[in-house]
Design a protein around this motif. Structure first.
Motif, PDB file in Angstrom:
ATOM      1  N   SER A 133       0.814  -1.211   0.000  1.00 17.18           N
ATOM      2  CA  SER A 133       0.000   0.000   0.000  1.00 17.18           C
ATOM      3  C   SER A 133       0.850   1.264   0.000  1.00 17.18           C
ATOM      4  N   ASN A 134       1.969   1.257   0.720  1.00 22.05           N
ATOM      5  CA  ASN A 134       2.880   2.400   0.699  1.00 22.05           C
ATOM      6  C   ASN A 134       4.268   1.928   1.109  1.00 22.05           C
ATOM      7  N   LEU A 135       5.237   2.787   0.906  1.00 25.39           N
ATOM      8  CA  LEU A 135       6.634   2.421   1.138  1.00 25.39           C
ATOM      9  C   LEU A 135       6.891   2.147   2.609  1.00 25.39           C
ATOM     10  N   ARG A 136       6.275   2.890   3.498  1.00 24.74           N
ATOM     11  CA  ARG A 136       6.500   2.705   4.927  1.00 24.74           C
ATOM     12  C   ARG A 136       6.071   1.311   5.380  1.00 24.74           C
ATOM     13  N   ARG A 137       4.900   0.880   4.956  1.00 26.37           N
ATOM     14  CA  ARG A 137       4.417  -0.443   5.347  1.00 26.37           C
ATOM     15  C   ARG A 137       5.241  -1.547   4.690  1.00 26.37           C
ATOM     16  N   TRP A 138       5.681  -1.322   3.476  1.00 27.27           N
ATOM     17  CA  TRP A 138       6.503  -2.317   2.785  1.00 27.27           C
ATOM     18  C   TRP A 138       7.825  -2.530   3.524  1.00 27.27           C
ATOM     19  N   LEU A 139       8.488  -1.444   3.902  1.00 25.92           N
ATOM     20  CA  LEU A 139       9.742  -1.569   4.634  1.00 25.92           C
ATOM     21  C   LEU A 139       9.511  -2.176   6.018  1.00 25.92           C
ATOM     22  N   ALA A 140       8.379  -1.843   6.640  1.00 25.23           N
ATOM     23  CA  ALA A 140       8.074  -2.413   7.954  1.00 25.23           C
ATOM     24  C   ALA A 140       7.862  -3.923   7.869  1.00 25.23           C
ATOM     25  N   VAL A 141       7.151  -4.380   6.846  1.00 23.40           N
ATOM     26  CA  VAL A 141       6.928  -5.818   6.680  1.00 23.40           C
ATOM     27  C   VAL A 141       8.251  -6.532   6.409  1.00 23.40           C
ATOM     28  N   LEU A 142       9.103  -5.940   5.576  1.00 20.53           N
ATOM     29  CA  LEU A 142      10.426  -6.527   5.357  1.00 20.53           C
ATOM     30  C   LEU A 142      11.217  -6.615   6.659  1.00 20.53           C
ATOM     31  N   GLY A 143      11.119  -5.568   7.481  1.00 22.48           N
ATOM     32  CA  GLY A 143      11.804  -5.585   8.771  1.00 22.48           C
ATOM     33  C   GLY A 143      11.262  -6.661   9.703  1.00 22.48           C
ATOM     34  N   ILE A 144       9.943  -6.869   9.699  1.00 21.25           N
ATOM     35  CA  ILE A 144       9.340  -7.910  10.535  1.00 21.25           C
ATOM     36  C   ILE A 144       9.824  -9.290  10.099  1.00 21.25           C
ATOM     37  N   ILE A 145       9.828  -9.534   8.804  1.00 20.09           N
ATOM     38  CA  ILE A 145      10.297 -10.825   8.294  1.00 20.09           C
ATOM     39  C   ILE A 145      11.764 -11.031   8.655  1.00 20.09           C
TER      40      ILE A 145
END
Length: 480
Positions: free
Chosen positions: A320-332
């Motif tokens: 949905s946006n860059l912030r959430r994408w980077l956050a999901v990558l960080g969680i993984i």
């Protein structure tokens, strides 16, 4: 979802979760913000979805109907009185043993217990309230104790740190060989006439149910099928990549992809998703225990005390946006790092896989991981309301990093073993693909053709990076 019913008795409604946060509307009404900020806050309140407001209301306020008042109270004075009596007994009535090592251990344990008593009664509440807020406060304090223990181990020499483990268990402090699960990978071994399927039975140890139960609980934490499958598959690739460092990672191909990914992990994720579906569909209508007429209803109500007070569906929406994408990558990334720490820690601290400390660490992460994931999701989903990362999420991230630093310090030779070239090529290719997709999805897609050409092939020499990128991003409009 049915809104929980509550009977406001003469005792008034008891808030068992503590200060969960003052809403923006309340801040405006009671004058806790400046007048020039009130318009902005009111606009933010209007934009908040009804689902988000319902989530905050139901999970921040749990009302007692007067039948379980004793259960919901913090009992701060009672705990303080009991603690004081115990200390008086130790001081005046008990004879102190003349054993320095024993007294040191007992003093450390007593200090930890006093801290836990303080935390269970006084610590800040998190997002969960069932089975009782004190339960989650207890695990928050255990998280602090564990992080302090890791910091202590980190500041010791390698020899002293490993020998310190003998104070916990005298059997520790001895180097142990790693078990290799590879070797003969024949599913059907015709050379063994007695038991041709012996290779399969050899792999059937205590880790098979542990894999299933672990991924069942992880699914309840993450609440997303795709993220769970990605983490499951990625960890198998990590085992392939790091088997030259730890023999424990060496497994047969069917052990990786059939027994682990499809059977154990896949079945655990499937059962977890079914449980999530049931939790999202069941009605949440709570009633006082003594108001239920039948014994069957009372037993059912006690069992439901160990289910969530209300339910929130996680919608990660990584694209949905860059912030959430980077956050999901960080969680993984953090999930995979915590998984690797399990294997590397027992290797560098010389703990056998079946040792109770390894099991206690897994039980610890089971109890704190769900709270941490919920706090991370709230922080991602509504950063204007949740302005800082939750306390449990912060501590879990610090613990994961500290564990990795212990591994690096205690056995740098193993960590620094060079990764085979073809494996390094595969990882570099994967990182390049992720970077390319990120660039396309959030910076190039949706832009006019000439701006795509500019960002890909040409950059004006008389324009700064900031002056070019900001108008370019504005031209894209909201992220899709």
């Amino acid at each position: 979802m049915t809104k929980p019913e509550s009977k406001k008795s003469g005792l008034a409604a008891i808030n068992v979760t503590g200060k969960c946060g003052t809403s923006a509307a309340e801040q405006v009404n009671n004058g806790s913000v400046e007048p020039d900020q009130s318009t902005h806050i009111r606009a933010h309140v209007k934009q908040t979805s009804k689902e988000s407001m319902h989530r905050r209301n139901t999970e921040c306020e749990v009302y007692d109907d007067g039948t379980n008042t004793f259960f919901w109270r913090a009992h701060t004075v009672t705990v303080l009185f009991i603690l004081t009596c115990a200390l008086v007994y130790v001081t005046l009535l008990e004879e102190t043993p003349q054993d320095t090592a024993y007294n040191t251990k007992r003093g450390i344990v007593a200090s930890i217990l006093v801290f836990l008593c303080f935390g269970v009664t006084q610590a800040k509440d998190g997002p969960f309230t069932r089975p009782h807020p004190a339960y989650w406060r207890f695990w928050l304090c255990v998280t602090v104790v564990y992080e302090l223990f890791l910091i202590f181990i980190l500041f010791q020499t390698v020899h002293d740190g490993r020998q310190f483990m003998k104070y916990i268990d005298p059997k520790l402090g001895v180097p142990l060989p790693e078990r290799d699960y590879g070797g003969n990978c024949l599913i059907y071994d015709p050379g063994n006439t007695t038991d041709p399927f012996h290779n399969i039975w050899d792999k059937m140890d205590g880790f098979v149910p542990a894999h299933f139960l672990g991924w069942y609980i992880k699914t309840l934490m993450i609440r997303d099928w795709w993220m769970c499958m990605i983490i499951s598959v990625m960890f198998e690739f990590l085992e392939y990549s790091l088997e030259h460092q730890l023999p424990n990672f060496s497994e047969c191909w069917w052990d990786h992809w059939i027994m682990d990914v499809l059977v154990c992990n896949g079945l655990g994720i499937y059962c977890g998703m079914k449980t999530l579906g049931w939790l999202s569909m069941k009605p949440y209508q709570w009633q006082g225990l003594w108001n239920i007429p039948t014994y069957k209803g009372k037993i059912k109500r006690i069992a439901f005390q160990f289910t969530p007070y209300s339910w929130v569906k996680f919608e990660w929406k990584p694209a949905s946006n860059l912030r959430r994408w980077l956050a999901v990558l960080g969680i993984i990334f953090m999930f995979l790092l915590a998984e690797l720490n399990t294997f590397y820690l027992k290797c560098v601290l010389w703990m056998p896989p079946e040792h109770y400390l390894v099991l206690l660490r897994l039980v610890f992460f089971v109890n704190v991981g769900g709270v941490a994931m919920r706090e991370i999701y709230d922080f991602m989903d509504d950063p204007k309301f949740y302005k800082k990362l939750g306390q449990q999420a912060w501590l879990v991230a610090a613990i994961t990093v500290t564990e990795f630093l212990i591994v690096v310090k205690y056995d740098p030779n193993t960590i620094m073993l060079p990764i085979p070239f073809f494996i390094m090529q595969c990882w570099l290719l994967g990182i390049l693909l992720i970077f390319t997709w990120t660039l396309w999805r959030f910076f190039i897609r949706g832009a006019p053709f000439y701006q795509r050409c500019c960002i890909l092939f040409y950059f004006p020499s008389n324009t700064s990076l900031r002056g070019f990128i900001i108008p370019f991003r504005r031209s894209l409009g909201p992220s899709r």
